[in-house]
Design an enzyme around this catalytic site. Structure first.
Site, PDB file in Angstrom:
ATOM      1  N   HIS A 168       0.667  -1.559  -0.013  1.00 43.14           N
ATOM      2  CA  HIS A 168      -0.127   0.086   0.583  1.00 43.14           C
ATOM      3  C   HIS A 168       0.580   1.439   0.005  1.00 43.14           C
ATOM      4  O   HIS A 168       0.666   1.928  -1.259  1.00 43.14           O
ATOM      5  CB  HIS A 168      -1.161   0.000   1.625  1.00 43.14           C
ATOM      6  CG  HIS A 168      -2.147  -0.630   1.451  1.00 43.14           C
ATOM      7  ND1 HIS A 168      -2.392  -2.257   0.992  1.00 43.14           N
ATOM      8  CD2 HIS A 168      -3.503  -0.260   1.223  1.00 43.14           C
ATOM      9  CE1 HIS A 168      -3.783  -2.515   0.116  1.00 43.14           C
ATOM     10  NE2 HIS A 168      -4.076  -1.639   1.195  1.00 43.14           N
ATOM     11  N   HIS A 222       0.825  -4.321   9.340  1.00 40.10           N
ATOM     12  CA  HIS A 222       2.163  -3.909   8.398  1.00 40.10           C
ATOM     13  C   HIS A 222       2.975  -3.740  10.126  1.00 40.10           C
ATOM     14  O   HIS A 222       2.546  -3.098  10.985  1.00 40.10           O
ATOM     15  CB  HIS A 222       2.536  -2.889   7.700  1.00 40.10           C
ATOM     16  CG  HIS A 222       2.395  -4.009   6.576  1.00 40.10           C
ATOM     17  ND1 HIS A 222       2.933  -4.341   5.704  1.00 40.10           N
ATOM     18  CD2 HIS A 222       1.250  -3.101   5.553  1.00 40.10           C
ATOM     19  CE1 HIS A 222       2.222  -4.570   5.119  1.00 40.10           C
ATOM     20  NE2 HIS A 222       1.227  -4.072   4.171  1.00 40.10           N
TER      21      HIS A 222
END
Length: 288
Positions: A168, A222
């Protein structure tokens, strides 16, 4: 600037096919990058050893994405492309439109390929790996090696091994980082007039990309290192891709792509050559 006089005379209709044909090999490379990206998402990533004592930092809750996967291309590609198209309608320069679109796509796809290749090779577990591996909350480990023996859905477990770096973030910084470079040249940020407001316009895309990265940590998809590495990777690739097609924004000619100035130089050379040939023929006729 003298070279800006011809702006508006090079549109998609008049020069679009010529420009696209000249860069045909670049578009073929883009298609190859798309194929590689698909393959990297299909193959199984490296399954790193995860022992029971390592689960301490991998037990964050499994939750949905604040920014879903389908929204990333909108943020990283469509949004910058809209800005590029707006400048095309202002300047009517197909060279700028084509080179900017090509640079944007290269920036995002190269970042995507690098990111997914590293993801598959590293295989770092996500912060929510425990709940991906054991949806029932009951950990099962090999009695000899001590490695995890996941009982969850294979596709969810596969995604759990793709933490480093953040896709992302790398995509967002690649597309929006390219847009920041592009805006710097178009609005002439470094014109030495001290208009700090222009910097705010340039920093806006970078802020959006940064917020995308922050959302990945907040969603526990993450670790912060993944986001930092993804942002650095995307911004670096965006910088290289922009400077491949455009002069630096602080350059006097930073408002247009290299291809435009190359075309201008060739046109001037052709005009000089035709003028010289005409003068030679007139002198020959005069002699006759």
């Amino acid at each position: 600037m003298p070279s800006e006089i011809q702006l508006g005379s090079h549109t998609i209709r008049s020069h679009g096919y010529q420009v696209a044909r000249f860069h045909m090999h670049d578009w073929l490379i883009l298609l190859l990058l798309v194929v590689i990206e698909v393959v990297l998402n299909v193959i199984e990533p490296f399954h790193r050893f995860v022992g029971e004592d390592m689960m301490t930092d991998l037990k964050y809750p499994l939750q949905d994405n604040t920014i879903p996967f389908w929204a990333v291309p909108i943020i990283a590609i469509i949004l910058p492309f809209i800005v590029i198209v707006v400048f095309y309608f202002i300047r009517r320069d197909v060279y700028d439109l084509h080179q900017a679109a090509l640079g944007l796509l290269f920036s995002v796809l190269i970042s995507g390929v690098l990111t997914d290749a590293i993801k598959d090779a590293v295989g770092r577990p996500r912060p929510d790996f425990f709940w991906r591996c054991f949806p029932d909350g009951k950990g099962v480990f090999h009695n000899v090696t001590g490695d995890v023996m996941c009982t969850g859905v294979s596709s969810i477990i596969k995604e759990g091994h793709k933490s480093f770096p953040s896709g992302h973030t790398s995509w967002s910084f690649a597309g929006l980082g390219f847009l920041a470079w592009y805006l710097s040249g178009k609005i002439k940020v470094f014109d030495r007039r001290g208009h700090v407001a222009k910097l705010c316009i340039v920093f806006a895309p970078l802020l959006i990309a940064a917020l995308v990265g922050v959302s990945r940590v907040d969603d526990y998809w993450h670790h912060w290192q993944d986001v930092f590495a993804g942002g650095l990777l995307g911004l670096t690739v965006a910088s290289f891709c922009y400077l491949q097609f455009f002069p630096p924004p602080y350059d006097l000619d930073g408002w247009a792509p290299h291809a435009y100035f190359n075309m201008m130089a060739e046109s001037q050379n052709d005009n000089v050559s035709s003028t010289n040939n005409r003068n030679v023929r007139e002198s020959e006729l005069g002699s006759v």
